[in-house]
Design a protein around this motif. Structure first.
Motif, PDB file in Angstrom:
ATOM      1  N   ALA A  62       0.830  -1.208   0.000  1.00 11.38           N
ATOM      2  CA  ALA A  62       0.000   0.000   0.000  1.00 11.38           C
ATOM      3  C   ALA A  62       0.865   1.259   0.000  1.00 11.38           C
ATOM      4  N   SER A 102       4.055   1.432  -0.796  1.00 14.27           N
ATOM      5  CA  SER A 102       4.841   1.404  -2.026  1.00 14.27           C
ATOM      6  C   SER A 102       4.031   1.970  -3.192  1.00 14.27           C
ATOM      7  N   ALA A 103       2.767   1.552  -3.291  1.00 15.10           N
ATOM      8  CA  ALA A 103       1.914   2.038  -4.379  1.00 15.10           C
ATOM      9  C   ALA A 103       1.645   3.528  -4.227  1.00 15.10           C
ATOM     10  N   ALA A 104       1.460   3.975  -2.981  1.00 14.66           N
ATOM     11  CA  ALA A 104       1.209   5.404  -2.751  1.00 14.66           C
ATOM     12  C   ALA A 104       2.422   6.222  -3.177  1.00 14.66           C
ATOM     13  N   MET A 105       3.618   5.724  -2.854  1.00 14.82           N
ATOM     14  CA  MET A 105       4.833   6.431  -3.263  1.00 14.82           C
ATOM     15  C   MET A 105       4.973   6.408  -4.786  1.00 14.82           C
ATOM     16  N   GLU A 113      -1.897   0.548   5.415  1.00  8.41           N
ATOM     17  CA  GLU A 113      -2.872   0.445   4.325  1.00  8.41           C
ATOM     18  C   GLU A 113      -4.103   1.288   4.635  1.00  8.41           C
ATOM     19  N   VAL A 117      -3.026   5.169   4.372  1.00  9.96           N
ATOM     20  CA  VAL A 117      -2.809   5.792   3.056  1.00  9.96           C
ATOM     21  C   VAL A 117      -4.127   6.173   2.385  1.00  9.96           C
ATOM     22  N   ARG A 148      -3.197  12.268   4.818  1.00  9.09           N
ATOM     23  CA  ARG A 148      -2.144  12.367   3.799  1.00  9.09           C
ATOM     24  C   ARG A 148      -1.804  13.829   3.545  1.00  9.09           C
ATOM     25  N   ARG A 204       3.519   8.838   4.328  1.00  7.14           N
ATOM     26  CA  ARG A 204       2.276   8.248   3.833  1.00  7.14           C
ATOM     27  C   ARG A 204       1.553   7.400   4.872  1.00  7.14           C
ATOM     28  N   THR A 209      -1.679  -2.801  -8.313  1.00  8.35           N
ATOM     29  CA  THR A 209      -1.508  -1.392  -8.687  1.00  8.35           C
ATOM     30  C   THR A 209      -0.529  -1.189  -9.831  1.00  8.35           C
ATOM     31  N   ARG A 210       0.159  -2.263 -10.247  1.00  6.21           N
ATOM     32  CA  ARG A 210       1.208  -2.098 -11.257  1.00  6.21           C
ATOM     33  C   ARG A 210       1.086  -3.173 -12.320  1.00  6.21           C
TER      34      ARG A 210
END
Ligand code: SF4
Lengths: 243, 466
Positions: free
Chosen positions: A184, A186-189, B17, B20, B26, B327, B442-443
């Motif tokens: 989470a 890592s994805a935010a960064m 989690e 964020v 944030r 974050r 996410t990737r």
């Protein structure tokens, strides 16, 4: 000059294009390139995730494979930093291992260091007519202290328009197994990094580490941004004649 | 280390989690950390000898830690000679008992407090409450946290996760003497807190503090603060009790010269600290007790790599430059010590028995920004990696890492896996199953190439190119 290429396991497996680019670039600059086939991995993943036993074994393997070469070129700031900064801490001072590490470590160069500090070329004769932004990865920045070397090289590439990346020195959030263990954050960064990349209007994001690019690039691709990521070697290898 | 101030109880990744996804949090964190970060960078940048100062700070602390036994005894003697009383506390329970007994002996049921990490670490307020003693925080941000039944989330700015609208509500709700029609203007909020606290200072007979530094040579304690509340607490009450970690020592008065430059510039981004109070033993009309707290510190001292964490002067520069802290926020670290320093200190003080504590060494991408910012050059990434080797690993992860180690152990095995991956490249789904979904949620995955580099190279060589 004869150089050994330590491509790294990530590049060998997933990014052979980077390896081919390094080979063609170094040959163009008059080097004789060897790829010692016994090479595997520098051990960074194991060492940094808390598995020193396996990590040290891989470090020893690296030291043996590259013992006989006068120069070792590594197209990864992170792996080069692991070898140069961390290997010496793994061995007992005065031991045989320390002597072996002591011999090989000073001959290990990250690609842009090798070009500027050893070959002493800033203009590598590249042509790349695109708008490019550069992300200094953490280990090349704070581990190896590459400084402005990559930017100096990019600055001499014909046709290339280099744009400054806002928040460039902030970590992209890859961090090896961190990307999985703390997905989470890592994805935010990664999302913040991707936003900064988009803000530059660049077509291409480049860096000296494919692992970080895999993370930022994966984020950019998921968002359908159309921004390409490229290892700096691939830009430096590109010429007007093509290739 | 006591289990109080847990903040959030889950593992770091789970806590983070949730954090964020909190857009207000944030925004607050980003704004606050980037502001302090910028201020720090400019006042650090203007000192040409910053690196030398940093090296001196490191050297002084290392020297102190190497001879900690000797310096502690020297301090005890100096404090006692100056009319103070020194108590030794092995752990949180012992420290809490000592302080509770001291307060009880005064017959008071209220104490005022100056912001102190050590007393939060041992859960002193809660321990006092169990004995009917109310402890009132007097640092503005700590007051906000206390009134809101909340946990601090930053070393220097404990209420960094709150904005002024929330603070106004907390004041109106929980501060009996908050003026009617209180606005959320910073000046109005501070004035309300000032009036509220002023009355407490004048009434309280007992104060509890920590200390930033203790000087072994003279027995002097030093507190740095920005609001003047510390000065009030330290000087007005009849009894002063200071709870201080044993690592807070410096050998001599002259050593303060280094730290009084390093600390304000690193923490608040100021050239000089606004209120610096020093006192030695008991002053006229005031009784002074010093409680020296171990609570796991000697264990940390025994660890050759981990002990550098004891150099920490709690400036919070590492938090302000940390992309993970920015974050995840402070609560995710589940301890009074958040951010990079928390990630290396908490597991050492508390051990790695819980899911949370075992996950802390992994709460970092190892980007190294903390090490670069740390005024006493604590190599936080080095300690993180060191602790990771000691952390408990799940069976599946262990098996996976062992397998990877075996594959990397030999070129033929690696080539075999690479060729297999290339052969199956078209079959790899866009979204991976199980734990691997952590990547593909996410990737996108990179395309697997038709062949690994080594196969291309072999062909090249065979055709006599090189
Ligand atoms: S670890 Fe260093 S930067 Fe972080 S709070 Fe402590 S002294 Fe400051």
């Amino acid at each position: 000059m004869r150089v050994a290429l330590f491509l790294t396991c990530v590049n060998d497996t997933l990014f052979p294009g980077t390896g081919k680019a390094v080979v063609s670039l170094l040959r163009r600059l008059g080097c004789e390139v060897d790829f010692p086939a016994a090479q595997t991995c520098c051990g960074q993943m194991h060492l940094n995730t808390g598995y020193p036993q396996e990590g040290v074994r891989l470090a020893r393997h690296f030291t043996e494979v590259f013992a006989g070469y006068e120069a070792v070129v590594v197209p990864s700031g992170s792996c080069a930093a692991m070898i140069r900064e961390q290997y010496p801490k793994l061995v007992k001072p005065g031991s045989k291992g320390a002597a072996a590490v002591g011999r090989v470590v000073p001959r290990v160069h990250e690609l842009t260091e090798f070009l500027l500090d050893v070959l002493k070329v800033e203009d590598v004769g590249a042509y790349f007519p695109h708008r490019v932004t550069y992300h200094p990865t953490c280990h090349s920045l704070r581990g190896l202290h590459l400084g402005d070397r990559p930017v100096r090289l990019l600055g001499r590439v014909r046709g290339l328009e280099l744009v400054q990346l806002p928040g460039a020195e902030e970590c992209c959030g890859f961090g090896g197994t961190f990307a999985m263990k703390n997905a989470a954050v890592s994805a935010a960064m990664g999302a913040d990094k991707a936003r900064n990349v988009l803000g530059t209007g660049a077509e291409v994001l480049c860096a000296a580490d494919n692992s970080c690019l895999m993370h930022i690039g994966g984020t950019l691709a998921r968002q359908k941004t159309g921004v390409r990521v490229m290892h700096i070697a691939e830009i430096l290898a590109a010429t007007e004649a093509g290739g | 280390m006591s289990a109080t101030f847990l903040g959030m109880p889950g593992s770091f990744p789970n806590n983070a989690e949730k954090a964020v996804q909190n857009s207000q949090l944030r925004y607050n964190l980003r704004k606050a950390t980037h502001t302090i970060r910028g201020r720090r960078a400019s006042v650090v940048g203007e000192l040409p000898d910053w690196q030398e100062l940093r090296a001196a700070g490191k050297a002084i602390k290392d020297e102190t830690l190497r001879h900690l036994d000797r310096y502690l005894l020297q301090l005890e003697e100096a404090v006692t000679d100056a009319g103070g009383h020194v108590h030794w506390a092995r752990d949180a329970a012992e420290a809490n008992r000592i302080v509770t007994d001291l307060v009880k002996a005064t017959g008071e049921t209220e104490v005022v407090k100056v912001k102190s990490m050590a007393t939060q670490e041992i859960g002193l307020n809660e321990a006092l409450a169990e004995h009917g003693i109310a402890a009132y925080e007097t640092d503005l941000a700590e007051l906000i946290v206390q009134l809101g039944d909340d946990f601090p989330s930053h070393i220097l700015v404990p209420a960094i996760h709150r904005n002024r609208a929330e603070i106004r509500e907390i004041f109106l709700d929980r501060m009996g003497d908050a003026p009617e029609g209180l606005t959320d203007e910073p000046a109005a909020l501070t004035e309300a807190a000032r009036l509220h606290l002023r009355e407490r200072f004048l009434r309280s007979k007992v104060a509890i503090s920590g200390a930033n530094f203790m000087v072994a040579e003279t027995g002097t304690l030093v507190v740095l603060e920005s609001e003047g509340n510390g000065r009030m607490c330290l000087s007005l009450p009849e009894t002063l009790i200071s709870v201080v970690g044993i690592e807070k020592l410096v050998p001599s008065w002259r050593d303060l010269e280094v730290f009084l430059q390093l600390l304000p510039r690193s923490s608040t981004g100021e050239r000089m600290n606004p209120y610096t109070s020093t006192w030695t033993g008991s002053a006229e009309g005031q009784e002074f007790h010093l409680v020296l707290l171990d609570n796991g510190r000697t264990g940390v001292l025994a660890d050759e790599v981990g002990r550098q964490a004891l150099r920490c002067i709690r400036c919070s520069a590492c938090l302000n430059v940390c992309p993970v802290y920015e974050r995840a926020g402070g609560h995710a670290y589940g301890s009074v010590y958040p951010g990079p320093i928390g990630a290396i200190l908490t597991p050492q003080l508390r051990g790695m028995g819980s899911d949370l504590d075992a996950s802390l060494p992994y709460a970092s991408s190892l980007c190294g920004a903390c090490f670069e910012a740390c005024p006493v050059a604590i190599d936080i990434p080095e300690v993180l990696v060191h602790l990771r080797a000691e952390a408990p690993h799940g069976a599946a992860e262990r098996a996976g890492m062992r397998l990877a180690g075996w594959v990397f152990g030999d070129r033929a095995r690696l080539a075999g896996v690479q060729r297999l991956a290339s052969r199956l490249r078209k079959l790899v789904p866009k979204r991976l199953p199980g734990p691997l979904s952590a990547w593909t949620d996410t990737r996108d995955l990179p395309d697997i190439p038709e062949e690994p580099f080594r196969d291309w190279w072999e062909r090249e060589e065979r055709h006599g190119r090189p």
